[in-house]
Design a protein around this motif. Structure first.
Motif, PDB file in Angstrom:
ATOM      1  N   GLN A  20     125.482 -20.323  67.356  1.00  0.00           N
ATOM      2  CA  GLN A  20     124.692 -21.516  67.633  1.00  0.00           C
ATOM      3  C   GLN A  20     125.438 -22.488  68.542  1.00  0.00           C
ATOM      4  OE1 GLN A  20     121.372 -22.009  66.558  1.00  0.00           O
ATOM      5  NE2 GLN A  20     121.682 -19.849  66.191  1.00  0.00           N
ATOM      6  N   MET A  21     126.725 -22.347  68.693  1.00  0.00           N
ATOM      7  CA  MET A  21     127.507 -23.249  69.534  1.00  0.00           C
ATOM      8  C   MET A  21     127.564 -22.746  70.977  1.00  0.00           C
ATOM      9  SD  MET A  21     128.236 -25.922  67.892  1.00  0.00           S
ATOM     10  CE  MET A  21     129.468 -26.693  68.932  1.00  0.00           C
ATOM     11  N   THR A  22     126.557 -22.033  71.377  1.00  0.00           N
ATOM     12  CA  THR A  22     126.427 -21.554  72.739  1.00  0.00           C
ATOM     13  C   THR A  22     125.100 -22.054  73.303  1.00  0.00           C
ATOM     14  OG1 THR A  22     126.178 -19.589  74.123  1.00  0.00           O
ATOM     15  CG2 THR A  22     125.515 -19.363  71.846  1.00  0.00           C
ATOM     16  N   PRO A  23     125.004 -22.229  74.601  1.00  0.00           N
ATOM     17  CA  PRO A  23     123.720 -22.611  75.189  1.00  0.00           C
ATOM     18  C   PRO A  23     122.677 -21.500  75.170  1.00  0.00           C
ATOM     19  CG  PRO A  23     125.537 -23.234  76.626  1.00  0.00           C
ATOM     20  CD  PRO A  23     126.100 -22.351  75.545  1.00  0.00           C
ATOM     21  N   GLU A  24     123.070 -20.285  74.835  1.00  0.00           N
ATOM     22  CA  GLU A  24     122.101 -19.195  74.836  1.00  0.00           C
ATOM     23  C   GLU A  24     121.027 -19.432  73.780  1.00  0.00           C
ATOM     24  OE1 GLU A  24     123.552 -15.077  75.509  1.00  0.00           O
ATOM     25  OE2 GLU A  24     125.527 -16.032  75.315  1.00  0.00           O
ATOM     26  N   GLY A  25     119.783 -19.224  74.184  1.00  0.00           N
ATOM     27  CA  GLY A  25     118.669 -19.396  73.263  1.00  0.00           C
ATOM     28  C   GLY A  25     117.515 -20.113  73.933  1.00  0.00           C
ATOM     29  N   LEU A  26     116.562 -20.555  73.112  1.00  0.00           N
ATOM     30  CA  LEU A  26     115.370 -21.241  73.603  1.00  0.00           C
ATOM     31  C   LEU A  26     115.517 -22.734  73.334  1.00  0.00           C
ATOM     32  CD1 LEU A  26     112.548 -20.900  74.881  1.00  0.00           C
ATOM     33  CD2 LEU A  26     111.641 -20.647  72.552  1.00  0.00           C
ATOM     34  N   TRP A  27     115.293 -23.534  74.375  1.00  0.00           N
ATOM     35  CA  TRP A  27     115.492 -24.984  74.304  1.00  0.00           C
ATOM     36  C   TRP A  27     114.250 -25.730  74.756  1.00  0.00           C
ATOM     37  CZ3 TRP A  27     119.882 -26.694  72.118  1.00  0.00           C
ATOM     38  CH2 TRP A  27     120.946 -25.796  72.030  1.00  0.00           C
ATOM     39  N   ARG A  28     114.010 -26.866  74.121  1.00  0.00           N
ATOM     40  CA  ARG A  28     112.939 -27.771  74.538  1.00  0.00           C
ATOM     41  C   ARG A  28     113.612 -28.919  75.274  1.00  0.00           C
ATOM     42  NH1 ARG A  28     109.626 -28.265  69.873  1.00  0.00           N
ATOM     43  NH2 ARG A  28     108.680 -26.409  70.743  1.00  0.00           N
ATOM     44  N   ASN A  29     113.274 -29.054  76.571  1.00  0.00           N
ATOM     45  CA  ASN A  29     113.915 -30.135  77.311  1.00  0.00           C
ATOM     46  C   ASN A  29     113.148 -31.436  77.086  1.00  0.00           C
ATOM     47  OD1 ASN A  29     111.773 -29.837  79.164  1.00  0.00           O
ATOM     48  ND2 ASN A  29     113.090 -30.284  80.888  1.00  0.00           N
ATOM     49  N   ILE A  30     113.911 -32.497  76.931  1.00  0.00           N
ATOM     50  CA  ILE A  30     113.369 -33.824  76.667  1.00  0.00           C
ATOM     51  C   ILE A  30     113.650 -34.672  77.907  1.00  0.00           C
ATOM     52  CG2 ILE A  30     113.398 -35.815  75.109  1.00  0.00           C
ATOM     53  CD1 ILE A  30     112.622 -33.121  73.736  1.00  0.00           C
ATOM     54  N   ASP A  31     112.594 -35.224  78.490  1.00  0.00           N
ATOM     55  CA  ASP A  31     112.722 -36.038  79.695  1.00  0.00           C
ATOM     56  C   ASP A  31     113.572 -37.274  79.396  1.00  0.00           C
ATOM     57  OD1 ASP A  31     111.708 -38.349  81.556  1.00  0.00           O
ATOM     58  OD2 ASP A  31     111.174 -36.469  82.560  1.00  0.00           O
ATOM     59  N   ARG A 135     122.977 -37.332  85.886  1.00  0.00           N
ATOM     60  CA  ARG A 135     121.806 -37.547  85.057  1.00  0.00           C
ATOM     61  C   ARG A 135     121.994 -36.685  83.814  1.00  0.00           C
ATOM     62  NH1 ARG A 135     116.060 -35.686  87.329  1.00  0.00           N
ATOM     63  NH2 ARG A 135     115.025 -35.750  85.333  1.00  0.00           N
ATOM     64  N   THR A 136     121.686 -37.216  82.644  1.00  0.00           N
ATOM     65  CA  THR A 136     121.908 -36.495  81.395  1.00  0.00           C
ATOM     66  C   THR A 136     120.618 -36.379  80.600  1.00  0.00           C
ATOM     67  OG1 THR A 136     124.169 -37.362  81.295  1.00  0.00           O
ATOM     68  CG2 THR A 136     123.255 -36.474  79.247  1.00  0.00           C
ATOM     69  N   GLN A 137     120.392 -35.207  80.027  1.00  0.00           N
ATOM     70  CA  GLN A 137     119.305 -34.976  79.089  1.00  0.00           C
ATOM     71  C   GLN A 137     119.887 -34.309  77.844  1.00  0.00           C
ATOM     72  OE1 GLN A 137     116.353 -32.488  81.027  1.00  0.00           O
ATOM     73  NE2 GLN A 137     115.405 -34.247  82.024  1.00  0.00           N
ATOM     74  N   ILE A 138     119.264 -34.564  76.699  1.00  0.00           N
ATOM     75  CA  ILE A 138     119.616 -33.872  75.466  1.00  0.00           C
ATOM     76  C   ILE A 138     118.435 -32.973  75.109  1.00  0.00           C
ATOM     77  CG2 ILE A 138     120.241 -34.082  73.031  1.00  0.00           C
ATOM     78  CD1 ILE A 138     122.376 -35.233  74.904  1.00  0.00           C
ATOM     79  N   TRP A 139     118.677 -31.669  75.130  1.00  0.00           N
ATOM     80  CA  TRP A 139     117.646 -30.691  74.799  1.00  0.00           C
ATOM     81  C   TRP A 139     117.758 -30.314  73.331  1.00  0.00           C
ATOM     82  CZ3 TRP A 139     117.741 -26.607  79.337  1.00  0.00           C
ATOM     83  CH2 TRP A 139     117.433 -27.258  80.535  1.00  0.00           C
ATOM     84  N   GLN A 140     116.636 -29.911  72.744  1.00  0.00           N
ATOM     85  CA  GLN A 140     116.570 -29.510  71.334  1.00  0.00           C
ATOM     86  C   GLN A 140     116.394 -27.997  71.236  1.00  0.00           C
ATOM     87  OE1 GLN A 140     116.992 -31.950  69.013  1.00  0.00           O
ATOM     88  NE2 GLN A 140     117.100 -33.398  70.704  1.00  0.00           N
ATOM     89  N   ARG A 141     117.180 -27.365  70.351  1.00  0.00           N
ATOM     90  CA  ARG A 141     117.024 -25.923  70.153  1.00  0.00           C
ATOM     91  C   ARG A 141     115.695 -25.653  69.454  1.00  0.00           C
ATOM     92  NH1 ARG A 141     120.470 -21.640  70.422  1.00  0.00           N
ATOM     93  NH2 ARG A 141     122.352 -22.904  70.428  1.00  0.00           N
ATOM     94  N   VAL A 142     114.969 -24.660  69.931  1.00  0.00           N
ATOM     95  CA  VAL A 142     113.711 -24.249  69.307  1.00  0.00           C
ATOM     96  C   VAL A 142     114.061 -23.167  68.285  1.00  0.00           C
ATOM     97  CG1 VAL A 142     111.460 -23.183  69.685  1.00  0.00           C
ATOM     98  CG2 VAL A 142     112.395 -24.785  71.388  1.00  0.00           C
ATOM     99  N   GLN A 143     113.665 -23.378  67.047  1.00  0.00           N
ATOM    100  CA  GLN A 143     113.983 -22.425  65.966  1.00  0.00           C
ATOM    101  C   GLN A 143     113.009 -21.276  65.954  1.00  0.00           C
ATOM    102  OE1 GLN A 143     116.815 -22.660  64.374  1.00  0.00           O
ATOM    103  NE2 GLN A 143     117.255 -24.608  65.329  1.00  0.00           N
TER     104      GLN A 143
END
Length: 143
Positions: A20-31, A135-143
């Protein structure tokens, strides 16, 4: 439970936590401007080990379904399915992936990329740089 079973369960739990400490996976980007979820992006490793990310699903309606502002091979291509992250590699120093590029398909600008997993891998800090500006965004992991 036997000692062997307990050891196995603990090793699997630590392996899953590390995964889980990797960027690999499905993410929801938040504007970063509106706070709205805009899309789901799948990040995966290529054969070279570098990470790449594609828009898998649009969550908001865009005025333009194609990237008319892009200036490279993605020009006029559909945003859904588009590779927006290219060539990020893990830093030797810490849990950071960098050296790649990220594209904003809304304006066609490409930024130097830095990705950092946060909150045990539940969030991903995406930072795009052009020179000293970022520019910075915080994305959320999709479970």
């Amino acid at each position: 439970m036997s000692k062997r079973t307990v050891a196995f369960v603990l090793s699997m739990a630590s392996t899953m936590a590390m995964a889980q400490m990797t960027p690999e996976g499905l993410w929801r980007n938040i504007d970063d401007k509106t706070g709205e979820a805009k899309a789901e992006i799948r990040i995966a490793a290529a054969a070279s080990g570098a990470l790449h990310g594609r828009i898998e699903k649009a969550l908001t309606q865009s005025g333009e379904p194609n990237c008319t502002a892009c200036t490279d091979d993605r020009k006029d291509k559909p945003k859904v399915g588009m590779e927006i992250i290219r060539g990020a590699k893990k830093s030797a120093a810490d849990a950071v992936w960098e050296g790649g590029k990220i594209l904003d398909p809304e304006n066609g600008k490409e930024y130097t990329l830095k990705m950092t997993p946060l909150d045990g891998g539940k969030q991903l800090q995406i930072r795009g740089y052009i020179g000293p500006f970022y520019r910075t965004q915080i994305w959320q992991r999709v479970q």
